[in-house]
Motif scaffolding. Structure first.
Motif, PDB file in Angstrom:
ATOM      1  N   ASN A  10       0.948  -1.092  -0.247  1.00 60.24           N
ATOM      2  CA  ASN A  10       0.017   0.075  -0.172  1.00 60.24           C
ATOM      3  C   ASN A  10       0.865   1.358  -0.009  1.00 60.24           C
ATOM      4  O   ASN A  10       1.639   1.595   0.906  1.00 60.24           O
ATOM      5  CB  ASN A  10      -1.057  -0.159   1.224  1.00 60.24           C
ATOM      6  CG  ASN A  10      -1.770   1.280   1.374  1.00 60.24           C
ATOM      7  OD1 ASN A  10      -2.281   1.945   0.227  1.00 60.24           O
ATOM      8  ND2 ASN A  10      -2.385   1.371   2.256  1.00 60.24           N
ATOM      9  N   LEU A  11       0.791   2.053  -1.042  1.00 58.51           N
ATOM     10  CA  LEU A  11       1.613   3.156  -1.254  1.00 58.51           C
ATOM     11  C   LEU A  11       0.825   4.446  -1.034  1.00 58.51           C
ATOM     12  O   LEU A  11      -0.149   4.681  -1.688  1.00 58.51           O
ATOM     13  CB  LEU A  11       2.098   3.265  -2.521  1.00 58.51           C
ATOM     14  CG  LEU A  11       2.748   4.502  -3.056  1.00 58.51           C
ATOM     15  CD1 LEU A  11       3.971   5.111  -2.161  1.00 58.51           C
ATOM     16  CD2 LEU A  11       3.258   4.543  -4.794  1.00 58.51           C
ATOM     17  N   PHE A 109       0.777  -1.477 -10.816  1.00 58.93           N
ATOM     18  CA  PHE A 109       0.411  -0.454  -9.976  1.00 58.93           C
ATOM     19  C   PHE A 109      -0.997   0.247 -10.200  1.00 58.93           C
ATOM     20  O   PHE A 109      -1.091   0.623 -11.405  1.00 58.93           O
ATOM     21  CB  PHE A 109       1.337   0.638  -9.706  1.00 58.93           C
ATOM     22  CG  PHE A 109       0.844   1.801  -8.660  1.00 58.93           C
ATOM     23  CD1 PHE A 109       0.899   1.697  -7.441  1.00 58.93           C
ATOM     24  CD2 PHE A 109       0.892   2.888  -9.412  1.00 58.93           C
ATOM     25  CE1 PHE A 109       0.575   2.479  -6.534  1.00 58.93           C
ATOM     26  CE2 PHE A 109       0.308   4.053  -8.460  1.00 58.93           C
ATOM     27  CZ  PHE A 109       0.557   3.920  -7.045  1.00 58.93           C
ATOM     28  N   TYR A 110      -1.876   0.104  -9.107  1.00 59.42           N
ATOM     29  CA  TYR A 110      -3.118   0.215  -9.324  1.00 59.42           C
ATOM     30  C   TYR A 110      -3.467   1.656  -8.799  1.00 59.42           C
ATOM     31  O   TYR A 110      -3.501   1.749  -7.467  1.00 59.42           O
ATOM     32  CB  TYR A 110      -4.366  -0.580  -8.852  1.00 59.42           C
ATOM     33  CG  TYR A 110      -4.700  -1.795  -9.580  1.00 59.42           C
ATOM     34  CD1 TYR A 110      -5.472  -2.136 -10.509  1.00 59.42           C
ATOM     35  CD2 TYR A 110      -3.286  -2.714  -9.420  1.00 59.42           C
ATOM     36  CE1 TYR A 110      -5.442  -3.383 -11.186  1.00 59.42           C
ATOM     37  CE2 TYR A 110      -3.584  -4.096  -9.912  1.00 59.42           C
ATOM     38  CZ  TYR A 110      -4.728  -4.230 -10.967  1.00 59.42           C
ATOM     39  OH  TYR A 110      -4.553  -5.296 -11.489  1.00 59.42           O
ATOM     40  N   ALA A 111      -3.245   2.899  -9.538  1.00 65.50           N
ATOM     41  CA  ALA A 111      -3.263   4.316  -9.026  1.00 65.50           C
ATOM     42  C   ALA A 111      -4.697   4.454  -8.257  1.00 65.50           C
ATOM     43  O   ALA A 111      -4.551   5.304  -7.354  1.00 65.50           O
ATOM     44  CB  ALA A 111      -3.005   5.162 -10.118  1.00 65.50           C
ATOM     45  N   SER A 112      -5.762   3.792  -8.603  1.00 70.13           N
ATOM     46  CA  SER A 112      -6.752   4.203  -8.155  1.00 70.13           C
ATOM     47  C   SER A 112      -7.129   3.917  -6.656  1.00 70.13           C
ATOM     48  O   SER A 112      -7.821   4.548  -5.865  1.00 70.13           O
ATOM     49  CB  SER A 112      -8.276   3.410  -8.845  1.00 70.13           C
ATOM     50  OG  SER A 112      -7.947   2.261  -8.819  1.00 70.13           O
ATOM     51  N   CYS A 113      -6.405   2.631  -6.282  1.00 73.79           N
ATOM     52  CA  CYS A 113      -6.464   2.522  -4.948  1.00 73.79           C
ATOM     53  C   CYS A 113      -5.050   2.372  -4.266  1.00 73.79           C
ATOM     54  O   CYS A 113      -4.897   1.807  -3.124  1.00 73.79           O
ATOM     55  CB  CYS A 113      -7.065   0.812  -4.922  1.00 73.79           C
ATOM     56  SG  CYS A 113      -6.259  -0.399  -5.700  1.00 73.79           S
ATOM     57  N   HIS A 114      -3.922   2.826  -5.008  1.00 70.90           N
ATOM     58  CA  HIS A 114      -2.659   3.241  -4.648  1.00 70.90           C
ATOM     59  C   HIS A 114      -1.954   1.613  -3.980  1.00 70.90           C
ATOM     60  O   HIS A 114      -1.231   1.951  -2.994  1.00 70.90           O
ATOM     61  CB  HIS A 114      -2.704   4.207  -3.470  1.00 70.90           C
ATOM     62  CG  HIS A 114      -3.510   5.189  -3.776  1.00 70.90           C
ATOM     63  ND1 HIS A 114      -4.314   6.034  -2.683  1.00 70.90           N
ATOM     64  CD2 HIS A 114      -3.702   6.102  -4.810  1.00 70.90           C
ATOM     65  CE1 HIS A 114      -4.989   6.812  -3.602  1.00 70.90           C
ATOM     66  NE2 HIS A 114      -4.520   7.172  -4.645  1.00 70.90           N
ATOM     67  N   ARG A 115      -2.456   0.727  -4.617  1.00 65.52           N
ATOM     68  CA  ARG A 115      -1.816  -0.583  -4.126  1.00 65.52           C
ATOM     69  C   ARG A 115      -0.920  -1.178  -5.501  1.00 65.52           C
ATOM     70  O   ARG A 115      -1.289  -1.097  -6.654  1.00 65.52           O
ATOM     71  CB  ARG A 115      -2.900  -1.670  -3.900  1.00 65.52           C
ATOM     72  CG  ARG A 115      -3.983  -1.523  -2.848  1.00 65.52           C
ATOM     73  CD  ARG A 115      -2.852  -1.209  -1.453  1.00 65.52           C
ATOM     74  NE  ARG A 115      -3.901  -1.486  -0.343  1.00 65.52           N
ATOM     75  CZ  ARG A 115      -4.735  -0.438   0.279  1.00 65.52           C
ATOM     76  NH1 ARG A 115      -4.957   0.339  -0.537  1.00 65.52           N
ATOM     77  NH2 ARG A 115      -5.353  -1.071   1.036  1.00 65.52           N
ATOM     78  N   LEU A 116       0.438  -1.570  -5.239  1.00 67.70           N
ATOM     79  CA  LEU A 116       1.190  -2.281  -5.909  1.00 67.70           C
ATOM     80  C   LEU A 116       1.132  -3.796  -5.740  1.00 67.70           C
ATOM     81  O   LEU A 116       1.402  -3.999  -4.495  1.00 67.70           O
ATOM     82  CB  LEU A 116       2.626  -1.637  -5.587  1.00 67.70           C
ATOM     83  CG  LEU A 116       3.836  -2.155  -6.626  1.00 67.70           C
ATOM     84  CD1 LEU A 116       4.775  -0.908  -7.209  1.00 67.70           C
ATOM     85  CD2 LEU A 116       4.519  -3.028  -5.995  1.00 67.70           C
ATOM     86  N   ALA A 133       9.543  -2.490  -0.777  1.00 63.75           N
ATOM     87  CA  ALA A 133       9.054  -1.359  -0.234  1.00 63.75           C
ATOM     88  C   ALA A 133      10.102  -0.338  -0.060  1.00 63.75           C
ATOM     89  O   ALA A 133       9.993   0.908  -0.204  1.00 63.75           O
ATOM     90  CB  ALA A 133       8.276  -1.538   1.004  1.00 63.75           C
ATOM     91  N   HIS A 134      11.405  -0.818   0.443  1.00 65.60           N
ATOM     92  CA  HIS A 134      12.485   0.200   0.721  1.00 65.60           C
ATOM     93  C   HIS A 134      12.972   0.694  -0.670  1.00 65.60           C
ATOM     94  O   HIS A 134      13.367   1.819  -0.681  1.00 65.60           O
ATOM     95  CB  HIS A 134      13.480  -0.763   1.392  1.00 65.60           C
ATOM     96  CG  HIS A 134      14.667  -0.037   1.720  1.00 65.60           C
ATOM     97  ND1 HIS A 134      14.645   0.969   2.633  1.00 65.60           N
ATOM     98  CD2 HIS A 134      16.117  -0.272   1.095  1.00 65.60           C
ATOM     99  CE1 HIS A 134      16.130   1.711   2.690  1.00 65.60           C
ATOM    100  NE2 HIS A 134      16.900   0.788   1.971  1.00 65.60           N
ATOM    101  N   THR A 150       3.173   0.389   3.430  1.00 64.84           N
ATOM    102  CA  THR A 150       2.790  -0.564   4.193  1.00 64.84           C
ATOM    103  C   THR A 150       2.655  -2.061   3.298  1.00 64.84           C
ATOM    104  O   THR A 150       1.951  -1.937   2.398  1.00 64.84           O
ATOM    105  CB  THR A 150       1.465  -0.270   4.848  1.00 64.84           C
ATOM    106  OG1 THR A 150       1.423   0.779   5.700  1.00 64.84           O
ATOM    107  CG2 THR A 150       1.052  -1.515   5.808  1.00 64.84           C
ATOM    108  N   VAL A 151       3.380  -2.956   3.807  1.00 63.53           N
ATOM    109  CA  VAL A 151       3.123  -4.358   3.075  1.00 63.53           C
ATOM    110  C   VAL A 151       2.070  -4.783   3.690  1.00 63.53           C
ATOM    111  O   VAL A 151       1.832  -4.864   4.948  1.00 63.53           O
ATOM    112  CB  VAL A 151       4.463  -5.065   3.406  1.00 63.53           C
ATOM    113  CG1 VAL A 151       4.251  -6.499   2.998  1.00 63.53           C
ATOM    114  CG2 VAL A 151       5.674  -4.519   2.825  1.00 63.53           C
ATOM    115  N   GLU A 152       1.036  -5.228   2.889  1.00 60.97           N
ATOM    116  CA  GLU A 152      -0.427  -5.971   3.210  1.00 60.97           C
ATOM    117  C   GLU A 152       0.163  -7.215   3.873  1.00 60.97           C
ATOM    118  O   GLU A 152       0.882  -8.157   3.570  1.00 60.97           O
ATOM    119  CB  GLU A 152      -1.179  -6.074   2.138  1.00 60.97           C
ATOM    120  CG  GLU A 152      -1.563  -4.877   1.488  1.00 60.97           C
ATOM    121  CD  GLU A 152      -2.909  -4.154   2.141  1.00 60.97           C
ATOM    122  OE1 GLU A 152      -3.192  -4.804   3.218  1.00 60.97           O
ATOM    123  OE2 GLU A 152      -3.326  -3.252   1.920  1.00 60.97           O
ATOM    124  N   PRO A 153      -0.347  -7.300   5.108  1.00 59.05           N
ATOM    125  CA  PRO A 153      -0.122  -8.495   5.994  1.00 59.05           C
ATOM    126  C   PRO A 153      -1.093  -9.848   5.733  1.00 59.05           C
ATOM    127  O   PRO A 153      -2.035  -9.450   5.238  1.00 59.05           O
ATOM    128  CB  PRO A 153      -0.084  -8.134   7.524  1.00 59.05           C
ATOM    129  CG  PRO A 153      -1.163  -7.242   7.325  1.00 59.05           C
ATOM    130  CD  PRO A 153      -1.210  -6.391   6.028  1.00 59.05           C
TER     131      PRO A 153
END
Length: 285
Positions: A10-11, A109-116, A133-134, A150-153
């Motif tokens: 999550n970006l 990368f889905y810019a609409s929900c900011h998830r990669l 992420a780093h 945040t890395v999705e858990p």
């Protein structure tokens, strides 16, 4: 058959949160060509980026991982079992622009929900989501951004935390959630943080009661927000066996098997990536 392992990041960037802002930031980050150290002699970078042919809010790219070899450091002679002779080292000629142990792992990368969504492992090629992420953070900072990643858990980790016997301590760390398509509780939290100019929210519950904490509905809701926008850390247990659990230590790993002789890796990956976000209720089906 081969197995792909997918992970999700999550970006979040500072407002405004329009998709075009995220797209522009990602393109600037790629243009900087920033090489980011990740572990030991390995480094990474965003290697490529292109828009989807059918949806400009979707970006396809690749993360590059390679060994950033420091040729001036000490060398060892395996045959002689001693430090390498200077005359042997003089024969080593590695061009400055070449790097060994190159790997490339696709992402979307889905810019609409900011998830990669990324391939974190394919055979021997691998980069952990934390390392990815780093790399993304370093590249975006080089482009003048202040990202929160945040890395999705694994979703069952939070369930384990909330059901932990004799929960002694519960700590939530939350960065402002993305506002697009959020549940009402997340919209309210975002607005509360905006109203107070807060860039980070931290909640900590602690008890000495033998029965442990009993998180109410509000706390559980905040914990579900925190798992994708920060982290949740808990300490508890019974019979003298206390332990600490953090959502940050359990990244989601979604595995999919495919036949490389009959299927294209990219096609399998893209189908699974969208399906994964739908299952996580981040995208609509």
């Amino acid at each position: 058959m081969r197995t792909l392992v997918l992970s999700v990041i999550n970006l979040t960037l500072p407002e405004p949160h329009e998709p075009q802002r995220y797209i522009a930031a990602m393109h600037r980050a790629v243009a900087k060509r920033r090489v980011v150290k990740i572990r030991g002699d390995f480094a990474g970078m965003i290697g490529s980026l292109r828009a989807d042919e059918n949806d400009p809010t979707i970006l396809h790219g690749e993360l590059y991982k390679f060994m950033d070899l420091q040729a001036e450091r000490g060398w060892f002679d395996l045959r002689q079992r001693r430090p390498a002779d200077p005359n042997d080292l003089a024969a080593i000629q590695i061009p400055d622009h070449l790097r060994p142990h190159f790997q490339f792992l696709p992402f979307v990368f889905y810019a609409s929900c900011h998830r990669l969504v990324m391939i974190s492992r394919d055979g021997e090629d691998a980069i952990t989501p934390k390392q990815a992420a780093h790399v993304l953070q370093g590249a975006l900072k080089a482009a003048g951004e202040q990202p929160e990643l945040t890395v999705e858990p694994q979703r069952e980790v939070l369930d384990e935390i909330l059901a932990m016997p004799r929960l002694r301590k519960l700590k939530l760390q939350i960065v402002p959630p993305n506002p697009d398509g959020l549940a009402e509780a997340e919209r309210q939290l975002l607005q509360e943080m905006r109203n107070q100019n807060a860039q980070r929210l931290q909640i900590e519950l602690d008890t000495r009661d033998a029965d442990g904490l009993r998180p109410d509905e509000r706390t559980q809701t905040l914990a579900r927000i925190a798992q994708s926008n920060g982290k949740v850390v808990a300490k508890g247990g019974e019979h003298g066996q206390t332990h600490t659990v953090s959502t940050a230590d359990h990244p989601l790993e979604d595995k999919v098997a495919y036949d490389p002789d009959a299927e294209l890796r990219q096609a399998v990956f893209l189908d699974r990536a969208r399906d994964l976000l739908v299952r996580l209720r981040i995208l609509r089906g």
